[in-house]
Design an enzyme around this catalytic site. Structure first.
Site, PDB file in Angstrom:
ATOM      1  N   GLY A 525     -80.151  62.833  72.517  1.00  0.00           N
ATOM      2  CA  GLY A 525     -79.875  61.554  71.846  1.00  0.00           C
ATOM      3  C   GLY A 525     -80.770  61.160  70.960  1.00  0.00           C
ATOM      4  N   GLU A 526     -82.151  61.519  70.646  1.00  0.00           N
ATOM      5  CA  GLU A 526     -83.185  61.056  69.556  1.00  0.00           C
ATOM      6  C   GLU A 526     -82.985  61.673  68.540  1.00  0.00           C
ATOM      7  OE1 GLU A 526     -87.848  60.418  69.432  1.00  0.00           O
ATOM      8  OE2 GLU A 526     -87.002  60.830  71.411  1.00  0.00           O
TER       9      GLU A 526
END
Length: 1592
Positions: A525-526
């Site tokens: 998700g980063e």
């Protein structure tokens, strides 16, 4: 029509095949689907089923003439069409089928006749050659033809069968369309197709699994199953129709039981799909579906080989699901029911049914493992596997070696079954567990997981190897993989690069490439992590496709755009979806400022929107640690989504075609792996790993069900499970698991809480007894739990029968003594009384914990009448088990093996100890059983019996030392009973078991503090000896050890009782003592010696000494060993140890030394006994034995006797005196000055010295070498400070010299006189030191006497005390001086006597020693007399104490007189022996010394002492009375000296006249006390000096 069709199908002549067969089957199929009459439909279905049986029976045999089973119509209606049955339709159709089948072909006369005809034909209608077998051999020609037929292809018969099977599979895979979603005809056709497939699979014979001559045919059939049947199972598994699920389950059961060895990968899919997913659904299951699964599992679990094969091929395979593990866990969870607080759709009745069925399955698993284990092991030979593997069922012939099939004829490739040993499987299991541990660690924290895998060497340390692991390993969390690949750390970054570089995107569309790339992990998700991954992906894509984009930046931006599009299009949270125009607009100018073609971007857009970019299978966390996380294997998660109704993108018209195709590809891929080989195992050690996992869940399931349910069937199932669990774990030696199961069953007997006993608890007790009988050889430590149950059960039985408790027969505290009659009188029969306030019963009713040693509560509770009544009713339940069953376990102990009987006895001893140590209710049940067990097993081989007795011995010792006297007495009496039984058996020579058997008596006798126990042991041993004396062999050692301990006992009665038996043994049974073991004689001697130390009765000691003399007599006459000539001087070595002497160190001639030495040393030690009578008797017996039997001893043995027997007698006594009177080591104070005489009295000393001299002179020829020792002993006498020992020593030494006389050599005489010299000089330093103690003591004149003196002050008291101490010191010195003088004079006297008697044989050197002796003593006497101050103090003290003065003057006179006499005598002897001695000079010196001493006494200073200066005149005062007395005493010595000088020859006197003349002059001047002196002087001047003067 049906009749005709079936008759044509079954006819061996018609032989329908190909299209005709298909047409016939299709006709019947259509009749079934389109028929309006239920009977016709049933008939069509039955005909179809019968045709299937006929066709495949022929296909199996490849022949038209076969025996076919007639179908059972009722079985065809098991799943469907029950509503078609109209009255007797089933019976009608069954009769119809039977009639057609019996009409011919199948089994009637026509069929048999056709078979006989066909056997004579060389060819059949299908063109195949009939193989004719004779005695198992195949004709060469027929063999060649058959091989050709197989090589050309399959036969028409088999082709027809295979074609029919394919068509049925295809029919079962037909699904309804969207327009006709409710097509019942299609649905019925699917079901009947599956039913016909089930019929085929149910009746598939072993030929489809193993036939060395039909390998190609088998492979073809297996491939059809894989391609069509497995596909049908996959597609139909998505349907929720229960009938289809039941049919699929039944077909799968056939595949599992018959074809598992060639369908390993497929079964790995179907088992979780069909069974585990339903089984693991505990909260919201379908009742019918789960019951179907449980029934199927029960069938599977009942096959022992299937259970083992599942574990070996799946749970031990890294790439396979843990089917066995998940099955056991699922059954365990079902048996426990829904967790508390959870919501479920199950009714209580349904939940209970599930629980019972799951327990039944678990029991079947345990039972199957037990059966398989027993099949692999030989009967009676537990740890040896059988040579031929026993089949668990009729259909496992594909397993390697099950039918002796050679390896070259086995089904190859995926059909090959290989044997694998337990060690290999253990390695595979360990490897799989470590890999799974690493995967689990990775899913929690990826860096730690990778580090663990690298450390355990499961993954290489390079980034490439780690990347390969992440790419290919199942079970890894895709999200965690993405996070790890996006990490910025150095090593994860290298791994990400290696991971991306492992993909080949050459000639791959960009959209497909990114889809292919992202199928193995989920993007993190980063944004930074995504950026790193996409950047590397773009670089790799451009490298694989250099002409695709202008630069990698284009691919990088486009990749980001595609990811955003995928999220936008398929995320339900996004309302405004991105259009194609938006997508194209967003990507303008990304190709180095240029636009990518719109068609290209539009194609990417369309593909992404239609097909979401996603991973191969959605990852989901396992439900528990036990659930396998490998559901991704072969796309299983996708199938489960379909089956379980999860929303997918596919149409709801059946299984997705792409997914099915993907699974088929995975089938082929996994089948090609080496790991897909199906393994067989025959080593029972594999069960250890299976039990390691399943025992805890099964224990929990069985225990919970048994505890909560009272259902007879359920409890019996659980107890059967316990029974097999104990059997398996016991045989495999799994101690922890075995004890856990046994303990659980023991607790469920509820014998520790009898008031709550139910029928299931009685059944548990029966199970315990069954375990004891059937698995006794393997229980080991678990015996303790079983025997505890037996003990408690017997206790309850006795209480129920009203038998008084054992405690009533044992001693109890006084406080309870009044209750004892009450207990006995109240106990009649509990079963006939409603209430009973009996303490023992009340304790049982109150109950306790299972682990409590006694069934009593810590705090007494009130017992209600209802509880008592309930307890009595429960006792009636126990009547189901009789005493016979209970006693049978103990009687059965004779059949236990060597290890088991030892464990049994150990456990029984523990239980017995627990019973006996009960503080409130001691019992002897197990103790009595110990006696029985010992009696039952007494005939075992000695090695085993020895191990048993080691255990029993420790038990008897421990209990025999119990503080409870009654218990100890009971135990000792039980031991006596065993010993009496054992002594009935004869023991051969040189065995030691009787001694070991009686050792408990010895230990208890030595350690018990109870006199009653010690006396009982003595009585028991006495009884055994007197009644079994002829059978005693090695047991004599223990007998004598007991009597030895009794001899030292503190109680007189014990000593006398033991000696009474000992006396009888020696007098009457002495020959038995050494009948087989002559060393027992030593034990007897040691026992008698101990009796000699008895302090209660001197008669006992004296009799024991007399018996020792009797033993010596027996020994001398050859009662133990044959006496040979012992005069030989053969060299040997004597080895001593703590207990005595090692007999084996001697030669045969000296073998009896080991018997003589203990006897002689024992008597020798008695010499220091404080009792005079014992000392005298022992010494007398000792020397008598030596004198009477010394002729039997060799010279080396005599040396040993002197060193270890005789000399220690004198050393012990002499040593005590020396230690007490060694003034060099102490400073004398008054407290040390009290002289105690020797341990011996003077008479004893004299007797011993005389005996020693007598013994030595008697055997002088042998003992000559011991002369120095004898002399040393006698010299020791002389050195003693007392006069009596000195006189004894001198007399003995003189006797020795006189008796031996001429037998002594010159060296011997020299040694004698040197010893006398040493004796004379050795005591002088010590004596002088004693005298020095008087230096600091002063006595005032007129020493007062304090007899009547009144003490008036403290100072006066202190002064008086000081004077008293001084007087005591002086008294001691006076006494010591008198003794010392006497000894010195005695020595001089014996020297004089010896010289006079043996002067002819004494050498000059010896005379020199004699002169030294005289000189030493006379010089010492002169020195002593010169201590004027000391002598004055001593005289004062002697006067005060009324003692005589020390005879110092006498000592000096006598010493000089003897010296003078000796020299004068030697001067007369001018012979050879005086040569070398200047006797004349010696004599002159002595005379001069004597004259000088006389002049000093007379107060005259000799002229020789006067200075040369001018003389001074002085007065000569008269002598006092004291001096006159001294002069009178010295007169005789002076006269002797003058006489000696007068006797010198003239020329000799002339030589010395100058020396003596001044002395003569002084004598003339002196005052004399006797007129003889002047007369002697006158004669001297007249006869000697006058002539010399006249001559000059």
């Amino acid at each position: 029509m049906m009749r005709v069709l079936l008759a044509a199908a079954r006819s061996p002549v018609v032989g329908l095949s190909g299209e005709y067969l298909v047409h016939v089957v299709k006709t019947c199929y259509n009749v079934y689907l389109g028929g309006l009459n239920g009977t016709n439909q049933i008939c069509a279905k039955a005909v179809l089923a019968q045709m299937m049986l006929i066709v495949f029976a022929r296909a199996e045999e490849d022949s038209l003439v076969v025996s076919v089973r007639t179908v059972v119509v009722g079985e065809l209606l098991e799943f469907t069409d029950r509503n078609l049955s109209e009255g007797s339709s089933v019976l009608f159709v069954q009769g119809f089928i039977n009639e057609v089948m019996e009409g011919g072909g199948g089994g009637g006369d026509e069929g048999n006749r056709a078979m006989r005809e066909s056997s004579s034909m060389s060819e059949l209608r299908n063109g195949d050659v009939m193989v004719e077998k004779v005695d198992g051999d195949v004709g060469v020609e027929n063999g060649k033809v058959n091989e050709k037929a197989e090589s050309d292809g399959d036969s028409k018969i088999r082709e027809a069968g295979f074609m029919l099977f394919k068509n049925l599979c295809k029919l079962s895979m037909k699904f309804s369309t969207q327009d006709q979603s409710d097509d019942q005809i299609l649905f019925r056709g699917k079901i009947v197709s599956l039913e016909l497939i089930k019929v085929i699979m149910d009746n598939a014979g072993p030929i489809w699994r193993s036939n060395e001559r039909q390998v190609l045919c088998i492979l073809m059939f297996i491939n059809i199953i894989k391609q069509f049947l497995c596909l049908s199972l996959l597609k139909n598994s998505a349907l929720s129709v229960m009938t289809i699920f039941q049919l699929l389950s039944s077909i799968f059961m056939n595949l599992l039981s018959k074809f598992r060895s060639v369908l390993k990968a497929e079964i790995g899919i179907f088992f979780p799909m069909l069974i585990l997913r339903v089984l693991e659904n505990v909260l919201q299951p379908s009742f019918i579906q789960k019951m179907t699964v449980l029934n199927l599992l029960e069938k599977i679990c009942q096959d022992p080989v299937i259970i083992v094969d599942i574990y070996v091929n799946y749970d031990c395979d890294l790439d396979a699901p843990n089917i066995y593990e998940r099955t056991v866990n699922g059954l365990h969870r079902t048996a426990l029911g829904p967790p508390p607080g959870s919501s479920t759709t199950l009714s209580p009745a349904q939940d209970l049914t599930f629980r019972l069925e799951s327990v039944k399955c678990l029991v079947s698993i345990m039972k199957s493992m037990g059966i398989w284990m027993d099949q692999q092991l030989k009967v009676g030979d537990v740890f040896q596997p059988s040579k031929t593997q026993t089949e668990g069922s009729d259909h496992h012939s594909l397993r390697s070696g099950e039918e002796g099939t050679p390896a070259e004829h086995e089904v190859q490739a995926e059909g090959n079954a290989e044997l694998s040993d337990a060690a290999t499987l253990e390695q595979r299991i360990a490897y799989k567990m470590e890999i799974q541990k690493g995967i689990s660690a990775f899913n929690r924290k990826p860096s730690k997981g990778i580090e663990y895998l690298i450390q355990t060497k499961k993954v290489g340390g390079s980034p490439e190897e780690v990347a390969l692991f992440l790419k290919n390993t199942t079970g890894l969390n895709p999200a965690v993989i993405g996070d790890y690949l996006g990490d910025r750390e150095d090593f994860p970054l290298k791994v990400m690069h290696a991971y991306v570089d492992s993909f080949n995107f050459e000639k791959m569309d960009f959209g497909e490439a990114i889809r292919f790339f992202l199928r193995g992990f989920r993007l993190p998700g980063e944004a930074q992590k995504i950026d790193r991954i996409m950047e590397k992906f773009a670089e790799r894509y451009c490298k694989c496709n250099p002409s695709s984009f202008t630069s990698a930046d284009t691919a990088y931006v486009l990749a980001y755009s595609v990811i955003m599009l995928n999220t936008d299009a398929h995320n339900t949270m996004v309302k405004d979806k991105m259009t194609k125009v938006d997508f194209i607009r967003n990507n303008r100018g990304i190709d180095d400022g240029k636009d990518l073609p719109e068609d290209y971007l539009g194609a990417i857009y369309d593909h992404i929107v239609k097909n979401e970019i996603k991973m191969n299978a959605d990852y989901s966390e396992p439900q528990s640690k036990q659930v396998n996380s490998l559901n991704r294997l072969l796309g299983l998660d996708g199938i489960l989504n379909l089956v379980m109704g999860k929303p997918t993108e596919e149409k709801p018209l059946g299984a997705d075609g792409l997914l099915i195709k993907h699974i088929q590809e995975q089938f082929k891929e996994n089948s090609a792996k080496s790991e897909s080989v199906f393994y067989g195992v025959s080593d029972v050690a594999i069960l250890r790993f299976m039990v390691e996992f399943c025992w805890a869940p099964m224990l929990a399931a069985f225990s919970l069900t048994l505890d909560q349910s009272d259902d007879k069937l359920a409890t019996s199932q659980c107890l059967e499970g316990f029974r097999y669990a104990v059997h398996i774990t016991a045989v495999l030696g799994m101690q922890t698991q075995r004890d856990a199961f046994v303990t659980s069953v023991a607790k469920f007997t509820y014998l520790h809480c009898a008031v709550d006993i139910k029928q299931k608890n009685v059944d548990a007790m029966k199970t315990i007894m069954s375990i004891a009988i059937q698995d006794g050889n393997f229980l080991h430590e678990a015996w303790e739990h079983i025997l505890t149950c037996l003990s408690r059960f017997e206790h309850l039985q006795l209480l129920g029968d009203g038998v008084p408790p054992d405690a009533s027969f044992l001693s109890i505290p006084n406080a309870e003594s009044e209750e004892k009659p009450l207990k006995s009188s109240n106990i009649t029969s509990l079963k006939r009384k409603g209430t009973l306030q009996n303490p023992a019963v009340m304790a049982v009713v109150r109950g306790g914990s299972y682990d409590s040693s006694a069934i009593v509560a810590s705090a007494p509770k009130l017992v209600t009448p209802e509880q008592v009544n309930s307890f009595i009713l429960n006792l009636n339940l126990l009547d189901q088990i009789g005493s016979y069953e209970l006693n049978h376990i103990f009687a059965h102990s004779q059949r236990l093996n060597s290890e088991a009987i030892v464990s049994f006895v150990k456990a029984l001893c523990k239980v017995a100890m627990s019973e006996l140590q009960s503080p409130t209710d001691p019992r002897v049940f197990s103790l009595t059983k110990i006696v029985e067990i010992a009696h039952y097993n007494m005939n075992r081989i000695r090695l085993v019996w020895s191990r048993i007795w080691n255990v029993l011995s420790d038990f008897f010792v421990s209990v025999g030392l119990s503080e409870n006297l009654s218990v100890a007495i009971f135990v000792m009496d039980s031991l006596r009973q065993l010993a009496m039984k054992f002594l009935e058996r004869e023991e051969l020579a040189n065995y030691n078991f009787q001694n070991e058997f009686l050792r408990p008596f010895v230990i208890v006798m030595q350690k018990s503090i109870s006199a009653e126990i010690r006396e009982l042991i003595v009585r028991c041993i006495s009884q055994m000896v007197l009644s079994r004396v002829s059978n005693l062999k090695s047991g004599w050692k223990s007998v004598f050890m007991v009597f030895t301990a009794a001899a030292a006992d503190e109680r007189k009665s014990v000593v006398l009782l033991a000696f009474e038996t000992m006396e009888k043994i020696v007098r009457e049974y002495f020959p038995y003592i050494t009948e087989t073991e002559s060393m027992t004689f030593t034990d007897c001697v040691h026992c008698l010696i101990t009796f000699t130390s008895s302090r209660f009765n001197s008669d006992v000691s004296l009799n024991a000494i007399a018996f020792l003399r009797f033993c010596a007599f027996k020994l001398a006459e050859g009662g133990l060993v044959s006496n040979e000539d012992t005069s030989s001087e053969d060299s040997y070595m004597m080895v001593r140890n703590e207990d005595g002497f090692d007999r084996h160190a001697f030669t045969n001639k000296d073998e009896n030394i080991a018997f003589w030495m203990p006897l002689l040393t024992g008597l020798s030690k008695l010499a220091s006994d404080p009792r005079l009578a014992i000392r005298r008797s022992s010494l007398e017996v000792l020397f008598n034995i030596l004198k009477d039997h010394g002729h039997l001893f060799s010279r080396p043995f005599w040396k040993l006797v002197f060193d270890d027997v005789i000399f220690p007698i004198f050393h012990s006594v002499d040593g005590k005196n020396e230690n007490r009177l060694n003034v060099d080591d102490i400073s004398l104070t008054p407290s040390h000055l009290s002289f105690q005489g020797s341990t011996w009295d003077s008479e004893t000393s004299t007797v011993v010295a005389d005996c020693l001299v007598d013994l030595f002179t008697t055997f002088f020829s042998v003992l000559k070498s011991q002369l120095n020792g004898i002399i040393s002993v006698l010299t020791g006498y002389i050195k003693c400070p007392g006069q009596a020992p000195a006189r004894t020593g001198v007399a003995a030494l003189e006797q020795l010299a006189n008796e031996l006389g001429g037998q002594l050599s010159e060296d011997d005489w020299r040694e004698i006189f040197l010893s006398l010299k040493e004796a004379a000089t050795a005591t002088i330093p010590g004596f002088l030191k004693v005298m020095r103690t008087m230096d600091d003591i002063e006595f005032h004149d007129g020493i007062p006497f304090y007899n009547d003196f009144d003490v008036s002050s403290e100072h006066e008291v202190n002064s008086i005390d000081v004077e008293d101490d001084n007087l005591q010191t002086a008294a001691y010195v006076v006494s010591r001086m008198k003794s010392h003088i006497a000894v010195q004079l005695i020595i001089m006297q014996v020297v004089m006597d010896l010289c006079k008697r043996h002067q002819e044989i004494l050498s000059a050197a010896t005379f020199r020693i004699v002169v030294d002796i005289f000189s030493t003593i006379s010089s010492h006497a002169n020195q002593l007399n010169s201590e004027y101050s000391l002598l004055r103090k001593l005289r004062k003290a002697a006067f005060a104490l009324e003692l005589s003065d020390p005879p110092v003057v006498h000592f000096e006179n006598e010493s000089y007189q003897n010296h003078l006499n000796f020299l004068q005598g030697r001067l007369v002897d001018n012979g050879f022996k005086s040569k070398g001695l200047d006797v004349e000079a010696e004599l002159v010196d002595i005379c001069e010394k004597i004259l000088q001493i006389y002049l000093d006494c007379a107060g005259i200073r000799s002229l020789k002492q006067k200075p040369i200066v001018q003389p001074v005149a002085h007065w000569i005062l008269p002598l006092g009375s004291a001096k006159k007395e001294e002069l009178a005493a010295r007169t005789s010595l002076l006269l002797s000296a003058l006489g000696a000088l007068s006797s010198l020859e003239k020329h000799a006197f002339r030589r010395h006249i100058s020396k003596f003349f001044p002395l003569f002059v002084d004598l003339v001047k002196s005052e004399h006390s006797s007129a003889e002196v002047p007369g002697a002087l006158s004669d001297m001047f007249e006869s000697c000096i006058g002539p010399i003067v006249l001559e000059s």
